[in-house]
Design a protein around this motif. Structure first.
Motif, PDB file in Angstrom:
ATOM      1  N   SER A 154       0.908  -1.318  -0.051  1.00 19.10           N
ATOM      2  CA  SER A 154      -0.132   0.097  -0.012  1.00 19.10           C
ATOM      3  C   SER A 154       0.789   1.286  -0.090  1.00 19.10           C
ATOM      4  O   SER A 154       0.408   2.272  -0.562  1.00 19.10           O
ATOM      5  CB  SER A 154      -0.865   0.131   1.270  1.00 19.10           C
TER       6      SER A 154
ATOM      7  N   GLY B  12       1.235   3.961  -3.046  1.00 21.93           N
ATOM      8  CA  GLY B  12       0.926   5.153  -2.617  1.00 21.93           C
ATOM      9  C   GLY B  12       1.794   6.378  -3.128  1.00 21.93           C
ATOM     10  O   GLY B  12       1.726   7.367  -3.626  1.00 21.93           O
TER      11      GLY B  12
ATOM     12  N   TYR C 190      -3.363   1.726  -5.953  1.00 27.58           N
ATOM     13  CA  TYR C 190      -3.604   2.385  -4.689  1.00 27.58           C
ATOM     14  C   TYR C 190      -4.951   2.744  -4.378  1.00 27.58           C
ATOM     15  O   TYR C 190      -5.547   2.635  -3.179  1.00 27.58           O
ATOM     16  CB  TYR C 190      -2.533   3.705  -4.567  1.00 27.58           C
TER      17      TYR C 190
END
Length: 274
Positions: free
Chosen positions: A197, A201, A264
């Protein structure tokens, strides 16, 4: 008194509806739908780098969805999901951030309003493609900027629009570089998924920010050079990158980054705090 009580009751009912589980699930799906669009735009951008000639923006992505089996259903699903997320964001303007500090409350509400408008525009675009009225986003942007340029103070307004878009791009880059986006998430328990993640991101926010900055820069340059029709949005900005020295390599990196941002957003649909 009855009118006041009725208004209070209506407001309470609206707030309860905005916090209901079905509505929250539908709103979360809006992030996933936006993620799919960014992945498709990223793939198209990489294709541009390798010589293909496609529309590298949301219009091009929606056009691709329209050609898929059950494309009509996919488009209406996207419209419904984005509309739900837009309504949720706008409900946050009215009901949200009650316990936020005064210094940040106004900015949070402004951000929610902006996102609500963006997702409402996406919902309308999906619906337009679903009924067969989808338009070339680049040409639409070009025509709009040309019309604005003709009105009094139009060139100044276009420069301001370009600067605002560019500043938003810089904010995205900073948010990605500092990983401040993680404040929006209830990070998963899995260490591997948390790392994925974060990587998606960081890369995604930076790439999205660079793309937005380029769009803003194109607005400013084309206006200052009295060529407003060259402001063709994201598609024009990415194709301008392709035509520079080492452009195909840079465009490939941006395309991969936009795809990362899409992935994301799909994770955000599950882990965002709502």
């Amino acid at each position: 008194m009855t009118t006041i009580m009725g208004s209070t009751g209506a407001a309470a009912a609206a707030e309860e509806a905005s916090n209901s589980r079905p509505f929250i699930v539908a709103a979360r799906t809006g992030f996933a739908v936006s993620g799919v669009l960014h992945i498709l735009i990223g793939v198209i951008a990489v294709g541009l780098a390798f010589g293909k000639n496609q529309e590298a923006d949301q219009g091009g992505a929606m056009a691709q969805l329209a050609t898929q089996p059950a494309g009509f259903i996919l488009l209406w699903f996207g419209a419904a999901a984005c509309a739900a997320l837009a309504l949720w964001q706008l409900s946050e303007v009215v009901f949200g951030y009650r316990h936020a500090a005064k210094k940040t409350k106004a900015m949070k509400k402004l951000s929610a309003a902006g996102q609500g408008i963006v997702f409402l525009a996406l919902a309308l675009a999906f619906a337009s493609f679903a009924v067969g009225n989808g338009r070339d986003s680049g040409k639409s942007t070009s025509n709009t900027t040309a019309e604005i340029y003709k009105v009094p103070f139009g060139p100044g307004l276009l420069v301001v629009i370009g600067l605002v878009i560019g500043i938003v791009g810089v904010v995205f880059v900073v948010r990605g570089a500092m990983a401040s986006f993680k404040r929006q998430l209830n990070l998963p328990a899995s260490a591997a998924l948390r790392k994925i993640s974060m990587v998606l991101g960081v890369v995604g926010y930076v790439a999205k920010g660079v793309a937005l900055f380029l769009v803003g820069l194109l607005f400013v340059i084309s206006t200052l050079e009295s060529r407003p029709r060259e402001s063709t949005g994201l598609d024009g900005a990415l194709k301008a990158v392709r035509d520079q020295p080492y452009g195909p390599y840079l465009l490939t990196l941006i395309g991969v980054g936009l795809a990362c941002y899409g992935l994301y957003l799909m994770l955000k649909a599950r882990f965002v705090r709502m």
